[in-house]
Design a protein around this motif. Structure first.
Motif, PDB file in Angstrom:
ATOM      1  N   ILE A  61       0.873  -1.166   0.000  1.00 53.32           N
ATOM      2  CA  ILE A  61       0.000   0.000   0.000  1.00 53.32           C
ATOM      3  C   ILE A  61       0.912   1.218   0.000  1.00 53.32           C
ATOM      4  CG2 ILE A  61      -0.288  -0.099   2.533  1.00 53.32           C
ATOM      5  CD1 ILE A  61      -3.139   1.094   2.029  1.00 53.32           C
ATOM      6  N   LEU A  63       1.498   5.305  -0.194  1.00 50.39           N
ATOM      7  CA  LEU A  63       1.049   6.683  -0.020  1.00 50.39           C
ATOM      8  C   LEU A  63       2.135   7.576  -0.580  1.00 50.39           C
ATOM      9  CD1 LEU A  63      -1.019   8.680   1.152  1.00 50.39           C
ATOM     10  CD2 LEU A  63       0.198   8.519   3.334  1.00 50.39           C
ATOM     11  N   HIS A 215      -7.409   4.906   3.809  1.00 51.83           N
ATOM     12  CA  HIS A 215      -6.792   5.347   5.060  1.00 51.83           C
ATOM     13  C   HIS A 215      -6.841   4.248   6.108  1.00 51.83           C
ATOM     14  CE1 HIS A 215      -6.991   7.427   9.078  1.00 51.83           C
ATOM     15  NE2 HIS A 215      -5.840   7.872   8.596  1.00 51.83           N
ATOM     16  N   TRP A 218      -4.267   1.706   5.293  1.00 46.98           N
ATOM     17  CA  TRP A 218      -2.925   2.234   5.584  1.00 46.98           C
ATOM     18  C   TRP A 218      -2.615   2.114   7.073  1.00 46.98           C
ATOM     19  CZ3 TRP A 218       1.479   3.711   3.306  1.00 46.98           C
ATOM     20  CH2 TRP A 218       2.388   4.434   4.080  1.00 46.98           C
ATOM     21  N   GLU A 222       0.355  -0.171   8.789  1.00 46.92           N
ATOM     22  CA  GLU A 222       1.396   0.351   9.683  1.00 46.92           C
ATOM     23  C   GLU A 222       1.459  -0.426  10.990  1.00 46.92           C
ATOM     24  OE1 GLU A 222       0.499   4.659   9.862  1.00 46.92           O
ATOM     25  OE2 GLU A 222       2.531   4.880   9.024  1.00 46.92           O
ATOM     26  N   PRO A 230       3.386  -1.065   4.101  1.00 45.63           N
ATOM     27  CA  PRO A 230       3.168   0.355   3.813  1.00 45.63           C
ATOM     28  C   PRO A 230       4.436   1.002   3.256  1.00 45.63           C
ATOM     29  CG  PRO A 230       3.495   0.039   6.167  1.00 45.63           C
ATOM     30  CD  PRO A 230       3.521  -1.330   5.545  1.00 45.63           C
TER      31      PRO A 230
END
Length: 239
Positions: A61, A63, A215, A218, A222, A230
């Motif tokens: 994932i 970001l 979100h 994510w 984590e 992540p």
């Protein structure tokens, strides 16, 4: 291993080498140039290569900031895998139709410019599917030499039941935080990917607030509460 054997082994098993030696991209000046990995792309490849070495399913994932070339990298990885292995089924899905088409056009460009000696047979390349298969209408010939029987497809989030009846070996979901209903779309797609080595799922997005499915995934990644690694790529890591 002979030089020829090593060459074909690397085609199938060394995506970084394949990408930098054979793939072309269109740069911001609309010129066709060699695909050379930038700093962000190399950082992601280090993780991928380590997971491949350990025989793990590839689950990420991401970001990211904009314009870092991550979608270009993931399309390159999907193309390398699908264009060099039999019976691979890969999917690219984005938040809007134009974005899906833009990503798919990368795959078409990759195919157009790779050397003929490593180019798989192509059955068709329409607006939705790039199919690597013998295009002959002769059933006997196709039986003798079917080609890879692999394909890359595109879809747009929110455009109906996406991929419910298929099995996928690679999925790149782009700008997931902007999907109309990411939870419904992705839960169905994630079930379509075998939990096996040599499969890849990438959930990638720029940020779009808090509380949505991306979100939530994510935060869980984590904390080690799902299978996704992540990867945070801020703008300042690029020169």
């Amino acid at each position: 291993m002979t030089k020829e054997q090593l060459f074909y082994w690397k085609l199938r098993n060394d995506p970084s080498w394949y990408i930098e030696n054979f793939l072309k991209i269109r740069d911001k000046r609309a010129q066709i140039i060699d695909f050379k990995l930038n700093r962000a792309q190399k950082q992601v490849m280090e993780l991928i290569n380590q997971d491949k070495k350990e025989g793990k399913p590839l689950r990420y994932i991401v970001l990211k900031a904009r314009q870092m070339g991550l979608s270009t990298l993931f399309e390159g990885l999907i193309f390398q895998d699908t264009a060099n292995h039999e019976n691979k089924n890969s999917l690219i899905i984005a938040h809007e139709e134009q974005a899906s088409s833009n990503l798919f056009n990368m795959s078409k460009l990759y195919f157009e410019y790779i050397p003929d000696e490593i180019k798989p047979m192509k059955k068709y390349a329409n607006g939705k599917v790039l199919s690597f298969e013998n295009p002959t209408p002769d059933d006997a010939e196709k039986s003798r030499n079917p080609g890879l029987r692999s394909k890359i497809s595109i879809a747009t989030a929110g455009s109906g039941e996406v991929g419910r009846s298929a099995t996928y070996h690679n999925i790149h979901a782009s700008e997931v935080a902007f999907f109309p209903d990411a939870r419904t779309t992705m839960l169905g797609l994630l079930q379509a990917v075998p939990d096996q080595p040599n499969t890849m799922v990438v959930l990638e997005s720029t940020a779009n607030g808090v509380g949505d499915w991306f979100h939530d995934m994510w935060v869980k990644a984590e904390k080690g509460l799902n299978d996704f690694t992540p990867i945070f790529l801020p703008w300042h890591i690029q020169p």
